[in-house]
Design a protein around this motif. Structure first.
Motif, PDB file in Angstrom:
ATOM      1  N   GLY A 119       1.793   8.513   5.479  1.00 18.19           N
ATOM      2  CA  GLY A 119       0.772   8.740   4.573  1.00 18.19           C
ATOM      3  C   GLY A 119       0.722  10.338   4.197  1.00 18.19           C
ATOM      4  O   GLY A 119       0.674  10.952   2.982  1.00 18.19           O
TER       5      GLY A 119
ATOM      6  N   PHE B   1       0.775  -1.239  -0.120  1.00 19.40           N
ATOM      7  CA  PHE B   1      -0.040  -0.060   0.038  1.00 19.40           C
ATOM      8  C   PHE B   1       0.739   1.091   0.200  1.00 19.40           C
ATOM      9  O   PHE B   1       0.341   2.163  -0.772  1.00 19.40           O
ATOM     10  N   ILE B   2       2.013   1.250   0.785  1.00 21.21           N
ATOM     11  CA  ILE B   2       2.834   2.461   0.731  1.00 21.21           C
ATOM     12  C   ILE B   2       3.521   2.601  -0.483  1.00 21.21           C
ATOM     13  O   ILE B   2       3.488   3.639  -1.008  1.00 21.21           O
TER      14      ILE B   2
ATOM     15  N   LEU C 200       0.967   4.096  -3.032  1.00 25.47           N
ATOM     16  CA  LEU C 200       0.664   5.470  -2.911  1.00 25.47           C
ATOM     17  C   LEU C 200       1.708   6.264  -3.403  1.00 25.47           C
ATOM     18  O   LEU C 200       1.478   7.211  -3.942  1.00 25.47           O
ATOM     19  N   ARG C 201       2.955   5.926  -3.002  1.00 26.82           N
ATOM     20  CA  ARG C 201       4.033   6.658  -3.544  1.00 26.82           C
ATOM     21  C   ARG C 201       4.093   6.800  -4.850  1.00 26.82           C
ATOM     22  O   ARG C 201       4.278   7.698  -5.393  1.00 26.82           O
TER      23      ARG C 201
ATOM     24  N   THR D 129       3.976  10.788   2.059  1.00 24.87           N
ATOM     25  CA  THR D 129       3.908  10.426   0.664  1.00 24.87           C
ATOM     26  C   THR D 129       3.116  11.203  -0.243  1.00 24.87           C
ATOM     27  O   THR D 129       3.265  11.557  -1.460  1.00 24.87           O
TER      28      THR D 129
ATOM     29  N   ILE E 213      -2.969   0.341   9.766  1.00 24.39           N
ATOM     30  CA  ILE E 213      -2.196   1.021   8.842  1.00 24.39           C
ATOM     31  C   ILE E 213      -2.799   1.581   7.823  1.00 24.39           C
ATOM     32  O   ILE E 213      -2.613   2.830   7.193  1.00 24.39           O
ATOM     33  N   ALA E 214      -3.498   0.836   6.957  1.00 23.74           N
ATOM     34  CA  ALA E 214      -4.140   1.163   5.612  1.00 23.74           C
ATOM     35  C   ALA E 214      -4.928   2.433   5.886  1.00 23.74           C
ATOM     36  O   ALA E 214      -5.146   3.330   5.296  1.00 23.74           O
TER      37      ALA E 214
ATOM     38  N   LEU F 283      -2.723   5.546   6.938  1.00 24.51           N
ATOM     39  CA  LEU F 283      -2.540   6.059   5.415  1.00 24.51           C
ATOM     40  C   LEU F 283      -3.483   6.684   4.572  1.00 24.51           C
ATOM     41  O   LEU F 283      -3.351   7.920   4.010  1.00 24.51           O
TER      42      LEU F 283
ATOM     43  N   ILE G  57      -8.650   1.631  -1.495  1.00 23.97           N
ATOM     44  CA  ILE G  57      -7.745   1.269  -0.241  1.00 23.97           C
ATOM     45  C   ILE G  57      -8.469   1.429   0.879  1.00 23.97           C
ATOM     46  O   ILE G  57      -8.389   0.302   1.899  1.00 23.97           O
TER      47      ILE G  57
ATOM     48  N   MET H 277      -4.066  -5.438  -1.678  1.00 25.10           N
ATOM     49  CA  MET H 277      -5.603  -5.497  -1.106  1.00 25.10           C
ATOM     50  C   MET H 277      -5.790  -7.203  -1.367  1.00 25.10           C
ATOM     51  O   MET H 277      -6.325  -7.888  -0.297  1.00 25.10           O
TER      52      MET H 277
ATOM     53  N   ALA I 285       2.115   5.262  10.639  1.00 26.10           N
ATOM     54  CA  ALA I 285       1.326   5.243   9.412  1.00 26.10           C
ATOM     55  C   ALA I 285       0.906   6.520   8.839  1.00 26.10           C
ATOM     56  O   ALA I 285       1.049   6.644   7.763  1.00 26.10           O
TER      57      ALA I 285
ATOM     58  N   MET J 233      -1.231   1.916  -8.688  1.00 22.62           N
ATOM     59  CA  MET J 233      -2.335   1.245  -8.584  1.00 22.62           C
ATOM     60  C   MET J 233      -2.341  -0.217  -8.305  1.00 22.62           C
ATOM     61  O   MET J 233      -3.044  -0.785  -7.726  1.00 22.62           O
TER      62      MET J 233
ATOM     63  N   ALA K 241      -1.085  -1.426  -5.128  1.00 23.32           N
ATOM     64  CA  ALA K 241      -1.994  -1.299  -4.083  1.00 23.32           C
ATOM     65  C   ALA K 241      -3.118  -2.296  -4.259  1.00 23.32           C
ATOM     66  O   ALA K 241      -3.612  -2.678  -3.303  1.00 23.32           O
ATOM     67  N   ALA K 242      -3.567  -2.814  -5.686  1.00 21.63           N
ATOM     68  CA  ALA K 242      -4.442  -3.565  -5.874  1.00 21.63           C
ATOM     69  C   ALA K 242      -3.890  -5.206  -5.410  1.00 21.63           C
ATOM     70  O   ALA K 242      -4.611  -5.845  -4.723  1.00 21.63           O
TER      71      ALA K 242
ATOM     72  N   PHE L 101     -10.749   0.230  -7.901  1.00 22.64           N
ATOM     73  CA  PHE L 101      -9.638  -0.034  -8.917  1.00 22.64           C
ATOM     74  C   PHE L 101      -9.811   0.011 -10.418  1.00 22.64           C
ATOM     75  O   PHE L 101      -8.955   0.554 -10.957  1.00 22.64           O
TER      76      PHE L 101
END
Lengths: 279, 101
Positions: B19, A19-20, A23-24, B22, A240-241, A244, B41, A43, B15, A36, A39-40, B80
């Motif tokens: 975020g 995820f991190i 996003l970056r 980022t 965490i998610a 974020l 997400i 998931m 975290a 993307m 990230a998928a 997505f």
């Protein structure tokens, strides 16, 4: 720690990293699509890891839910004109918030309607349903305004601030009361209802042009709701998610309102007297 | 407050910082895709719903879990796919610019 727990935690750690990284990459135009996909993938890893959970005894409802959700979600993503994207994000958002809220309600219910809920856990559950519920109705209002089911101009009426703030304050009072003594189902469900109503009154007075900022902000609330879920059920990938998402959604809504030359606080508190002059 | 929940607060705050840092520099072109991706997400609450739908806690939690799994899946799949479609559209621009060079 059993081998199964290690495997689940490893999957969650991997998902968080993905995820991190995702996003970056999403902030860099050339790598956005890759981000993307990361990230998928994150998931997917989180879902597969969760399916190993020892508490799960019956996979029928899970499979049915996943299948039904995919059947509904796929056309929602594919058969949509590009111009209708913001409202589709809003409606898809509403579904995510429904999930977070229902998890909170079911958790409260299955722990003896609050009877076996500790104070810290009640605080987490309370945050979860508060943010979740106001995101449900807020997103739906945003969708309605962009889809022109509702008037897209700011809808205001005299005494609106008092009503909104009153509902918010009442929900907070119930929240505090629940944390002091969690075994009050009536207070809990009243709080959910108040948060739902507050979501409506939060978005109603905001004009259609400011909706992207609002959607991004609601995104941040949904993230915080997910994070609170993580606290309530002791799950790190949710924390965490959610964090974020909460932080990035909030920053993004500030950046977006700046890019649109709008004061963030005006968009946020548009109802609180400033909207007519600002627009 | 026991040790685990304190550790959870550490995780949450750190975290959140990740975020924050980022996202601070993002070109306006990517605002909407980023919003859409973070929306997908945020459906991570699917993880909580899955356990709820599969655990044996009586029919009401199972039913709520089923609805929650369905909703969260709609969000993940829809989110997505929408993001992907948007980014697919954007990809042409830099390529065309590259060809001109």
């Amino acid at each position: 720690m059993t081998a199964r727990t290690v495997l689940i935690e490893a999957a969650y750690l991997l998902a968080s990293i993905l995820f991190i990284l995702g996003l970056r990459s999403l902030t860099i135009p050339d790598r956005a699509r890759r981000g993307m996909q990361l990230a998928a993938l994150g998931m997917l890893v989180a879902i597969v890891g969760t399916l190993l959970n020892h508490e799960i005894v019956d996979y029928r409802w899970i499979l049915a839910g996943l299948a039904l959700g995919s059947v509904i979600g796929y056309p929602l993503g594919v058969y949509v004109p590009m111009t209708a994207m913001p409202q589709r994000i809003a409606i898809s958002h509403m579904f995510g918030a429904i999930a977070a809220t229902l998890v909170g309600v079911a958790e409260f219910y299955s722990l003896g309607n609050g009877g076996q809920v500790g104070r810290a856990q009640m605080a987490a559950l309370g945050f979860e349903v508060l943010f979740g519920a106001l995101t449900i109705t807020g997103s739906f209002m945003a969708f309605g305004k962009l889809q022109e089911l509702l008037p897209s101009r700011p809808v205001t009426f005299p005494g609106q601030n008092v009503v909104s703030l009153g509902m918010f304050a009442a929900a907070l009072v119930l929240f505090v009361r629940l944390v002091v003594d969690p075994a009050h189902p009536a207070a809990f469900y009243a709080m959910v209802a108040l948060a739902l109503a507050f979501g409506v009154s939060l978005v109603l007075p905001i004009g259609g042009a400011d909706m992207p900022v609002v959607i991004s902000l609601l995104n941040s609330y949904a993230g915080l709701a997910s994070s609170a879920t993580g606290f309530a059920i002791g799950n790190n990938v949710l924390i965490i998610a959610g964090a974020l998402d909460g932080a990035s959604g909030f920053i993004l809504s500030i950046i977006m309102s700046r890019a649109m030359n709008r004061s963030f606080s005006n968009v946020l508190f548009g109802a609180f007297g400033a909207a007519p002059q600002a627009s | 407050m026991h040790g685990t929940s304190l550790l959870e607060i550490y995780v949450f705050v750190l975290a959140g910082f990740v975020g924050f840092f980022t996202i601070t520099r993002v070109p306006s072109l990517l605002h909407t895709p980023l919003m859409s991706a973070t929306n997908a997400i945020s459906a991570i609450s699917l993880v909580g719903s899955l356990v709820l739908a599969g655990a044996d806690r009586g029919w009401i939690p199972t039913l709520l879990g089923f609805v929650a799994v369905t909703s969260a899946t709609i969000n993940v799949v829809g989110g997505f796919i929408i993001t992907d479609r948007m980014l697919k559209m954007f990809r042409r621009a830099p390529r065309a610019a590259g060809e001109k060079k």
